[in-house]
Design a protein around this motif. Structure first.
Motif, PDB file in Angstrom:
ATOM      1  N   LEU A  15       0.833  -1.204   0.000  1.00 36.76           N
ATOM      2  CA  LEU A  15       0.000   0.000   0.000  1.00 36.76           C
ATOM      3  C   LEU A  15       0.868   1.253   0.000  1.00 36.76           C
ATOM      4  CD1 LEU A  15      -2.853  -0.942   2.482  1.00 36.76           C
ATOM      5  CD2 LEU A  15      -3.103  -0.341   0.082  1.00 36.76           C
ATOM      6  N   VAL A  16       1.884   1.255   0.891  1.00 32.57           N
ATOM      7  CA  VAL A  16       2.717   2.460   1.019  1.00 32.57           C
ATOM      8  C   VAL A  16       3.465   2.719  -0.289  1.00 32.57           C
ATOM      9  CG1 VAL A  16       4.719   3.443   2.187  1.00 32.57           C
ATOM     10  CG2 VAL A  16       2.921   2.347   3.519  1.00 32.57           C
ATOM     11  N   VAL A  17       4.016   1.671  -0.877  1.00 31.28           N
ATOM     12  CA  VAL A  17       4.774   1.853  -2.122  1.00 31.28           C
ATOM     13  C   VAL A  17       3.871   2.417  -3.217  1.00 31.28           C
ATOM     14  CG1 VAL A  17       5.886   0.604  -4.004  1.00 31.28           C
ATOM     15  CG2 VAL A  17       6.559   0.150  -1.659  1.00 31.28           C
ATOM     16  N   MET A  18       2.624   1.893  -3.287  1.00 33.94           N
ATOM     17  CA  MET A  18       1.702   2.391  -4.306  1.00 33.94           C
ATOM     18  C   MET A  18       1.434   3.878  -4.127  1.00 33.94           C
ATOM     19  SD  MET A  18      -0.890  -0.766  -4.777  1.00 33.94           S
ATOM     20  CE  MET A  18      -2.306   0.192  -4.329  1.00 33.94           C
ATOM     21  N   VAL A  19       1.167   4.252  -2.878  1.00 29.10           N
ATOM     22  CA  VAL A  19       0.850   5.660  -2.610  1.00 29.10           C
ATOM     23  C   VAL A  19       2.056   6.550  -2.899  1.00 29.10           C
ATOM     24  CG1 VAL A  19       0.277   7.297  -0.791  1.00 29.10           C
ATOM     25  CG2 VAL A  19      -0.971   5.173  -0.979  1.00 29.10           C
ATOM     26  N   VAL A  20       3.243   6.110  -2.481  1.00 33.72           N
ATOM     27  CA  VAL A  20       4.436   6.924  -2.712  1.00 33.72           C
ATOM     28  C   VAL A  20       4.669   7.098  -4.210  1.00 33.72           C
ATOM     29  CG1 VAL A  20       6.938   6.999  -2.462  1.00 33.72           C
ATOM     30  CG2 VAL A  20       5.530   6.334  -0.534  1.00 33.72           C
ATOM     31  N   LYS A  21       4.531   6.007  -4.949  1.00 33.56           N
ATOM     32  CA  LYS A  21       4.711   6.068  -6.410  1.00 33.56           C
ATOM     33  C   LYS A  21       3.787   7.096  -7.035  1.00 33.56           C
ATOM     34  CE  LYS A  21       7.467   3.095  -8.524  1.00 33.56           C
ATOM     35  NZ  LYS A  21       8.345   3.541  -9.525  1.00 33.56           N
ATOM     36  N   TYR A  22       2.529   7.092  -6.541  1.00 30.80           N
ATOM     37  CA  TYR A  22       1.537   7.965  -7.142  1.00 30.80           C
ATOM     38  C   TYR A  22       1.737   9.429  -6.730  1.00 30.80           C
ATOM     39  CZ  TYR A  22      -2.954   9.949  -8.367  1.00 30.80           C
ATOM     40  OH  TYR A  22      -3.930  10.737  -8.892  1.00 30.80           O
TER      41      TYR A  22
ATOM     42  N   ALA B  85      -0.165   2.465  11.152  1.00 34.68           N
ATOM     43  CA  ALA B  85       0.961   3.235  10.624  1.00 34.68           C
ATOM     44  C   ALA B  85       0.932   3.284   9.101  1.00 34.68           C
ATOM     45  CB  ALA B  85       2.272   2.634  11.104  1.00 34.68           C
ATOM     46  N   THR B  86       0.475   2.174   8.476  1.00 30.93           N
ATOM     47  CA  THR B  86       0.368   2.164   7.016  1.00 30.93           C
ATOM     48  C   THR B  86      -0.554   3.267   6.531  1.00 30.93           C
ATOM     49  OG1 THR B  86       0.537  -0.215   7.160  1.00 30.93           O
ATOM     50  CG2 THR B  86      -0.165   0.694   5.058  1.00 30.93           C
ATOM     51  N   PHE B  87      -1.738   3.331   7.145  1.00 35.01           N
ATOM     52  CA  PHE B  87      -2.701   4.332   6.675  1.00 35.01           C
ATOM     53  C   PHE B  87      -2.254   5.745   7.023  1.00 35.01           C
ATOM     54  CE2 PHE B  87      -5.352   0.489   6.710  1.00 35.01           C
ATOM     55  CZ  PHE B  87      -5.676   0.505   5.368  1.00 35.01           C
ATOM     56  N   VAL B  88      -1.551   5.882   8.153  1.00 33.74           N
ATOM     57  CA  VAL B  88      -1.043   7.215   8.500  1.00 33.74           C
ATOM     58  C   VAL B  88      -0.019   7.668   7.455  1.00 33.74           C
ATOM     59  CG1 VAL B  88       0.296   8.523  10.168  1.00 33.74           C
ATOM     60  CG2 VAL B  88      -1.514   7.034  10.948  1.00 33.74           C
ATOM     61  N   THR B  89       0.831   6.737   7.015  1.00 33.65           N
ATOM     62  CA  THR B  89       1.817   7.097   5.983  1.00 33.65           C
ATOM     63  C   THR B  89       1.106   7.507   4.698  1.00 33.65           C
ATOM     64  OG1 THR B  89       3.170   5.368   6.954  1.00 33.65           O
ATOM     65  CG2 THR B  89       3.937   6.312   4.894  1.00 33.65           C
ATOM     66  N   ILE B  90       0.040   6.776   4.364  1.00 28.67           N
ATOM     67  CA  ILE B  90      -0.729   7.123   3.157  1.00 28.67           C
ATOM     68  C   ILE B  90      -1.295   8.530   3.292  1.00 28.67           C
ATOM     69  CG2 ILE B  90      -2.827   6.569   1.874  1.00 28.67           C
ATOM     70  CD1 ILE B  90      -2.185   3.605   2.470  1.00 28.67           C
ATOM     71  N   VAL B  91      -1.907   8.812   4.456  1.00 31.36           N
ATOM     72  CA  VAL B  91      -2.490  10.143   4.683  1.00 31.36           C
ATOM     73  C   VAL B  91      -1.408  11.218   4.616  1.00 31.36           C
ATOM     74  CG1 VAL B  91      -3.324  11.569   6.577  1.00 31.36           C
ATOM     75  CG2 VAL B  91      -4.579   9.572   5.922  1.00 31.36           C
ATOM     76  N   ASP B  92      -0.250  10.900   5.192  1.00 28.21           N
ATOM     77  CA  ASP B  92       0.870  11.843   5.204  1.00 28.21           C
ATOM     78  C   ASP B  92       1.234  12.249   3.780  1.00 28.21           C
ATOM     79  OD1 ASP B  92       2.987  13.083   6.849  1.00 28.21           O
ATOM     80  OD2 ASP B  92       4.287  11.844   5.604  1.00 28.21           O
ATOM     81  N   TYR B  93       1.402  11.264   2.903  1.00 28.25           N
ATOM     82  CA  TYR B  93       1.747  11.566   1.517  1.00 28.25           C
ATOM     83  C   TYR B  93       0.599  12.280   0.806  1.00 28.25           C
ATOM     84  CZ  TYR B  93       6.238   9.275   1.371  1.00 28.25           C
ATOM     85  OH  TYR B  93       7.550   8.973   1.575  1.00 28.25           O
TER      86      TYR B  93
END
Lengths: 223, 220
Positions: A15-22, B85-93
């Motif tokens: 999930l994190v990699v996908m979001v960072v990529k985007y 933490a995963t979703f927090v990182t997503i929100v952060d970005y």
């Protein structure tokens, strides 16, 4: 147990990699625009539609023109040219310890009048309502200090003729002095000190490389 | 686990509404005060923080609820934290990409959503025991309740401390901003006032219930 933890870690990583990529290109573009806006803001008489900004890394070893995409992190000087390739001004970064944390500013230098012609606050965590970005920038009397702040070099061109300094509110007499805000003296002083430190270090180098900077405009124009 | 979800009651309006009002995380449970006090100096920041927390709350509750039968008891807290933490990182970005201004204003408090006890509390006490739809509805209620509470704090502090609402001036030039309200002490003053109001409302309701009961018991 380990398998479950591994599974969760894998989902999370994916999930994190996908979001960072985007989001990464969007963030980079937004930051570039914000910087561009700040650079254009500190140089008056700039027409944001036609002007071009060129990033440079300037230090004792020399002047290096930077490409927009590579090495944007090491840029510490931005030159702005109009559509005819004329150098409109130079934007430099400054920083000094304020009341809470370091106050970061960006200021515009005009080599023709050898003065600072504009200043904007990039970051200030000083007391809200007193020394924060909005309050300082909305104080017109304070911002007027930075429309023609003298930054002329001494005759040997190694330092400023007069250091830029903040003075108590209402006692400004010379063009190199900054009239501090009463109630936000420490923030005002931090801004003046940051400008002074940066100007003392960078302006002799800028003056030294000025012919190259003027020449660079044509390159910028040709491209 | 399975038994409890089979026995669970159906989703009602109360599943959602409880989080907003009766179990409001800030005003009733008095949880998550760190972000509630720290970033509510303007309405815009409060809204941003509230929505970020709402998103993390709903998504983490959904995932925790989905995985509730897979996660072993011994490592559940670690698993919940990784999920949060995963979703927090997503929100952060996401916030960084949406608005640089908001990102700079919220600063480290976005990352600190990980440590927000409202979210871990939901995962541990609700999402790990209920079906996914029910968990999501409940989490949405709590998240909206949290956003509502932050907005309550943020608008009052912005109106008193800067004389503006969403940066639009409402008082005119003569207004002298009450600067202390946008500083940390102002956060405590305002939350104190709101808590006072909410406990007064609660007490008044209880008194009325007691009176009604007495009236019913009285011979007549």
């Amino acid at each position: 147990m380990i398998r479950t933890l591994g599974l969760i870690a894998m989902i999370s990583g994916l999930l994190v990699v996908m979001v960072v990529k985007y989001t990464d290109p969007i963030i980079k573009e937004k930051e570039r625009l914000a910087l561009e806006q700040a650079v254009f803001q500190v140089i008056p008489s700039v027409d944001a539609k036609t002007a071009t900004r060129v990033s440079f890394a300037l230090n004792k070893d020399g002047l290096k023109r930077l490409d927009e995409h590579e090495g944007a992190g090491e840029a510490n000087m931005y030159a702005v040219y109009d559509d005819a390739g004329k150098l409109l001004g130079i934007a430099l970064q400054a920083a000094a310890q304020g009341y809470q944390d370091v106050v970061r500013t960006l200021f515009g230098y005009n080599p023709d009048c050898q003065c600072i012609v504009g200043m904007t606050i990039m970051k200030s965590t000083d007391t809200p309502g007193m020394g924060d970005k909005h309050t300082l920038e909305n104080n017109k009397a304070f911002m007027a200090n930075f429309t023609a702040l003298s930054a002329a070099l001494a005759t040997d061109q190694s330092k400023l003729a007069h250091p830029i300094e903040a003075v108590t509110h209402g006692t400004k007499t010379d063009p190199w002095q900054v009239d501090a805000i009463s109630g936000a003296t420490i923030s005002s002083r931090a801004i003046a000190k940051g400008l002074n430190t940066s100007a003392q270090k960078m302006l002799p180098l800028v003056t030294h490389h000025l012919p190259v900077l003027l020449h660079n405009s044509h390159q910028a124009n040709e491209r | 686990m399975n038994e409890s979800s089979k026995r669970s009651k159906p989703i009602t309006l109360d599943t959602f509404w409880r989080g907003v009002w009766k179990e409001n995380p800030v005003f009733v449970m008095v949880l998550g005060l760190c972000p509630a006090l720290a970033v509510t100096n303007t309405t815009f920041n409060a809204l941003g923080m509230g929505l970020a927390t709402l998103f993390v709350l709903v998504c983490s509750s959904a995932l925790v609820s989905l995985l509730r039968n897979v996660i072993p008891k011994q490592v559940r807290i670690a698993s919940y934290i990784v999920i949060i933490a995963t979703f927090v990182t997503i929100v952060d970005y996401a916030i960084h990409a949406i608005s640089l201004e908001l990102y700079n204003a919220l600063g480290a408090f976005i990352q600190l959503i990980v440590a927000n006890c409202v979210i871990l509390g939901r995962a541990e006490s609700y999402a790990s025991k209920n079906r996914i739809t029910k968990s999501v509805v409940n989490a949405a209620g709590i998240g909206i309740g949290f956003t509502f509470a932050l907005l309550c704090l943020g608008t009052v502090r912005e109106i008193l401390g800067s004389g503006t609402i969403l940066e639009y001036p409402i008082f005119g030039d003569a207004f002298q901003p009450w600067v202390v309200m946008v500083l940390p002490p102002g956060g405590f003053f305002v939350i104190g006032a709101w808590l006072l109001l909410f406990s007064w409302l609660k007490e008044r309701k209880q008194r009325r219930v007691v009176q009604q009961e007495e009236a019913a018991r009285a011979p007549g």
